[in-house]
Design a protein around this motif. Structure first.
Motif, mmCIF file in Angstrom:
data_model
loop_
_atom_site.group_PDB
_atom_site.id
_atom_site.type_symbol
_atom_site.label_atom_id
_atom_site.label_comp_id
_atom_site.label_asym_id
_atom_site.label_seq_id
_atom_site.Cartn_x
_atom_site.Cartn_y
_atom_site.Cartn_z
ATOM 1 N N GLU A 1 0.834 -1.203 0.000
ATOM 2 C CA GLU A 1 0.000 0.000 0.000
ATOM 3 C C GLU A 1 0.869 1.253 0.000
ATOM 4 O O GLU A 1 1.825 1.356 0.763
ATOM 5 N N TRP B 1 -1.068 -1.338 -4.493
ATOM 6 C CA TRP B 1 -2.217 -0.430 -4.381
ATOM 7 C C TRP B 1 -1.708 0.990 -4.167
ATOM 8 O O TRP B 1 -0.999 1.258 -3.214
ATOM 9 N N GLN C 1 -10.212 3.040 -11.545
ATOM 10 C CA GLN C 1 -9.044 2.231 -11.198
ATOM 11 C C GLN C 1 -8.237 1.943 -12.460
ATOM 12 O O GLN C 1 -8.793 1.549 -13.484
ATOM 13 N N VAL D 1 -6.238 3.229 -6.206
ATOM 14 C CA VAL D 1 -7.400 3.189 -5.313
ATOM 15 C C VAL D 1 -7.809 4.633 -5.095
ATOM 16 O O VAL D 1 -7.170 5.370 -4.332
ATOM 17 N N SER E 1 -5.829 -2.157 0.849
ATOM 18 C CA SER E 1 -5.605 -3.277 -0.066
ATOM 19 C C SER E 1 -6.893 -4.036 -0.342
ATOM 20 O O SER E 1 -7.143 -4.448 -1.486
ATOM 21 N N GLY F 1 -8.972 -1.957 -2.696
ATOM 22 C CA GLY F 1 -8.459 -2.092 -4.051
ATOM 23 C C GLY F 1 -8.884 -3.392 -4.695
ATOM 24 O O GLY F 1 -9.274 -3.428 -5.870
#
Length: 715
Positions: free
Chosen positions: A420, A453, A464, A473, A592, A595
């Motif tokens: 992330e 992400w 996205q 994200v 995450s 996403g």
């Protein structure tokens, strides 16, 4: 051994294909179980907002539907062949439910309406009247007989006991109707009581203005072997009252057996943790130290959380049962220690309370990672080389910002979720108008650091998309400014942005598309609690109620000083708690998981759009075929199991009184689901409707339904 369908199916006639004439009743449970019902909804639209809202709800959940627009001259004709056929020698109902704009949208004597009636009788298919006049033909008295027709702005409707034990059991009871503008009619309804002798169950009702009784807003009318969900108020897909009831409408029409899934999500990222944020200057109308002030203008006066602010955040999070995601810049703490003899009590307290939060890499010290900024002018521009090409922040700087922040977190004992990343100001990603493309060094740096992400700004980059190894994200900005720690600063900057030049503002609201100006500047004493907080609460709650999983973000400055972020967060949490039952909690996912949800939704929607998903029910077995690698999204009754005899275990997870989730299909791309025995059909009331014949009047569509109601300043 498979169980039988609903009793109504066993006594209904099978549609004689090609003629629209009902055949003899089904003779046995076995005959009923031989019928295939496809998991698809037929939406017949008159171009109005009510059917559009239901179609939007189906689309958002990933529930397949076919739209027939009655206003289009080349639309298909709804006849027996359109509704049903035979597949592999088995009768097939092509639609599990029918949505009409009202109870009879076709001309008198219409063959299409006759075909729909015959189809619904033959296969036990329910019908939703999306917005209809109350009249005996749909089980209600005319409103003129002790009822009401008119505006219901601001009315507090209620789910009845039957609604709570039925399709609207996920609600706590109250269904407040919006009243956002005193000058715009936003909602209209026909309130009346069930007609004498009608087999009618009220699910949602509201007080009748000027009378002591209550009138029907949503209810089920059973007649002539058919079931109709009657809705007597106007709405669009964005209005809170529809968003609250949308799930129940779809659950009712599909008997909670459908493709697609939806949940209510809320996640909040707090950016710039451990760092400090520059402060708005109410005299200069810019932010000294940032790029909206000319170099050398004003004196920076940063905002940074104190240990007491951290203690408050920790207590708030635990008390609310809500986890904040802290997007951190470790370099901010290093700089603070260097300037304060090695001390940083704020960071020490955050680290001590680290298990209360989730942690996201926000780069080491928050530089702009796109093009090199030329800040000699306001607004800034991208610096260019002698050959006129854009100068980009280097790969080495990108690598340093990602890796060094991760190393700092490990040394501090923070658990950072792998993969992330949120860059400072979402930089590195394209930013119009100055930087129309991503920094070309961003993608390879993300790939090298195995970033999966990447945070993006939903107002600028909502879809996205892949960037190197990462998928973006998008995050919703809450309109509480990063450079405001005090209420007075927030209101002053808000007035500067959202008032016209004639009102003493910047006039930005006059130039930015989609932005409206305030009628007058907000009062410094009341503008925050009276205007900004309700507006931002309503906006964020709207995202929640629409099933949007994207996170929202604020800044650490908003948790400091006057702690101006909390009233909005509390507003969302309090409103949600007051509207929904315990069975329907807010889903608070890490970045995450959000996403992955966005990725899986996109794959599912693409498969539906390409007509690569097939799903049908035969008896108590649902069979779904989907492309390889696309998890099947479904919502099903409690007790549903995976496999022909349920040998694959329970399906999904409980939510809102049903089971929902995404499950991978088998090696052959097929998923089989075993449904529980259906509940007993409700007992019918005495038949007969007190008929007071007359054509239904035109159903009014108020201004607030036909067009968005102004909320005030909009971004």
């Amino acid at each position: 051994m498979k169980r039988s369908l609903r009793t109504a199916m066993l006594t209904a006639g099978v549609l004689l294909l090609g003629s629209g004439v009902p055949a003899a009743p089904l003779a046995s449970a076995a005959a009923a179980e031989a019928v295939r019902v496809d998991l698809r909804v037929l939406v017949v639209s008159d171009g109005g907002p009510a059917t559009a809202a239901i179609a939007a709800e189906l689309a958002g959940a990933g529930t397949p539907y076919t739209l027939v627009d009655l206003t289009r001259p080349n639309r298909p004709v709804i006849d027996a062949a359109f509704l049903a056929d035979t597949v592999d020698g088995r009768p097939r109902a092509k639609y599990q439910a029918v949505v009409l704009p009202n109870d009879e949208p076709f001309p008198a004597g219409s063959a299409e309406m006759a075909a729909l009636v015959a189809y619904e009788k033959a296969y036990g298919v329910p019908q939703v009247d999306a917005y209809t006049y109350a009249r005996p033909q749909n089980g209600l008295d005319y409103p003129v007989y002790g009822g009401y027709l008119g505006s219901v702005d601001g009315v507090r409707a209620e789910v009845t006991a039957a609604g709570r034990s039925g399709p609207f059991g996920y609600l706590d009871g109250a269904v407040p109707f919006e009243d956002n503008s005193p000058t715009v009619s936003e909602s209209y309804a026909f309130l009346s009581k069930p007609a004498t002798g009608a087999d009618f169950t009220t699910y949602v009702e509201a007080p009748i203005p000027g009378r002591t009784g209550r009138g029907v807003l949503v209810g089920e009318y059973r007649h002539d072997g058919r079931r109709e969900l009657v809705v007597t108020f106007a709405y669009n897909q964005h209005q809170q009252q529809f968003r609250l009831l949308a799930r129940g409408i779809v659950d009712w029409m599909t008997q909670s057996v459908r493709l697609g899934t939806s949940r209510n999500h809320f996640a909040v990222h707090v950016d710039d943790v451990f760092a400090a944020d520059d402060r708005w200057d109410s005299t200069l109308n810019c932010t000294p130290g940032d790029v909206d002030c000319a170099p050398g203008t004003g004196t920076p006066n940063p905002i940074r959380m104190t240990p007491d602010d951290v203690a408050y955040a920790t207590d708030w999070s635990r008390r609310r049962g809500f986890t904040l995601d802290m997007a951190f810049n470790g370099g901010g703490s290093v700089e603070h220690r260097e300037e304060n003899g090695g001390a940083d009590p704020t960071a020490d307290r955050l680290v001590a309370d680290r298990e209360t939060y989730r942690w996201i890499n926000h780069t080491y010290d928050h530089p702009y990672l796109g093009c090199e900024q030329d800040v000699s002018t306001v607004p800034w521009t991208c610096a260019v080389g002698p050959d006129g090409t854009t100068k980009w922040v280097s790969r080495a700087e990108l690598d340093h910002q990602i890796a060094d922040n991760q190393r700092w977190a490990e040394q501090a004992g923070l658990t950072v979720r792998a993969g992330e990343l949120v860059t400072g100001e979402h930089s590195g990603l394209r930013l119009l108008p100055q930087q129309p493309e991503d920094n070309p060094q961003l993608a390879p740096s993300l790939t090298a650091h195995v970033v999966s992400w990447l945070g993006a700004d939903n107002s600028r980059d909502p879809g996205q998309r892949p960037v190197g190894s990462a998928l973006t994200v998008a995050r919703h900005p809450i309109n509480i400014f990063y450079n405001a720690g005090r209420v007075a600063e927030q209101v002053d900057e808000y007035n500067w942005i959202y008032t016209s030049r004639a009102q003493g503002g910047s006039g930005l609201c006059e130039n930015l598309p989609g932005t409206t100006c305030l009628d007058a500047p907000l009062d410094p004493a009341t503008g925050y609690t009276g205007h900004i907080v309700p507006l931002e609460t309503r906006t964020a709650l709207g995202h929640v109620l629409s099933g949007d999983p994207k996170p929202h973000f604020v800044h650490q400055s908003n948790l400091a000083e006057d702690r101006i972020g909390y009233p909005v967060l509390d507003g969302v949490l309090d409103a949600y708690q007051g509207l929904f039952a315990d069975s329907t909690p807010l889903v608070n996912l890490p970045m995450s998981a959000i996403g992955a949800e966005l990725r899986d939704r996109a794959a599912w929607d693409a498969a539906l759009a390409a007509d690569r998903v097939t799903a049908y029910r035969i008896g108590d077995t649902v069979t779904v075929s989907a492309p390889e690698g696309v998890p099947v999204a479904a919502t099903l009754p409690a007790g549903t199991r995976i496999g022909t005899d349920g040998e694959g275990g329970a399906f999904g997870e409980p939510y809102a009184g049903t089971l929902s989730g995404r499950v991978a299909a088998g090696a052959d791309g097929t998923l089989v689901l075993d449904l529980p025995a259906p509940p007993a059909a409700p007992a019918a009331h005495a038949p007969g409707v007190a008929e007071r014949h007359g054509p239904p009047p035109r159903t009014p569509v108020p201004a607030g339904v036909a067009r968005p109601v102004p909320y005030g300043a909009e971004r």
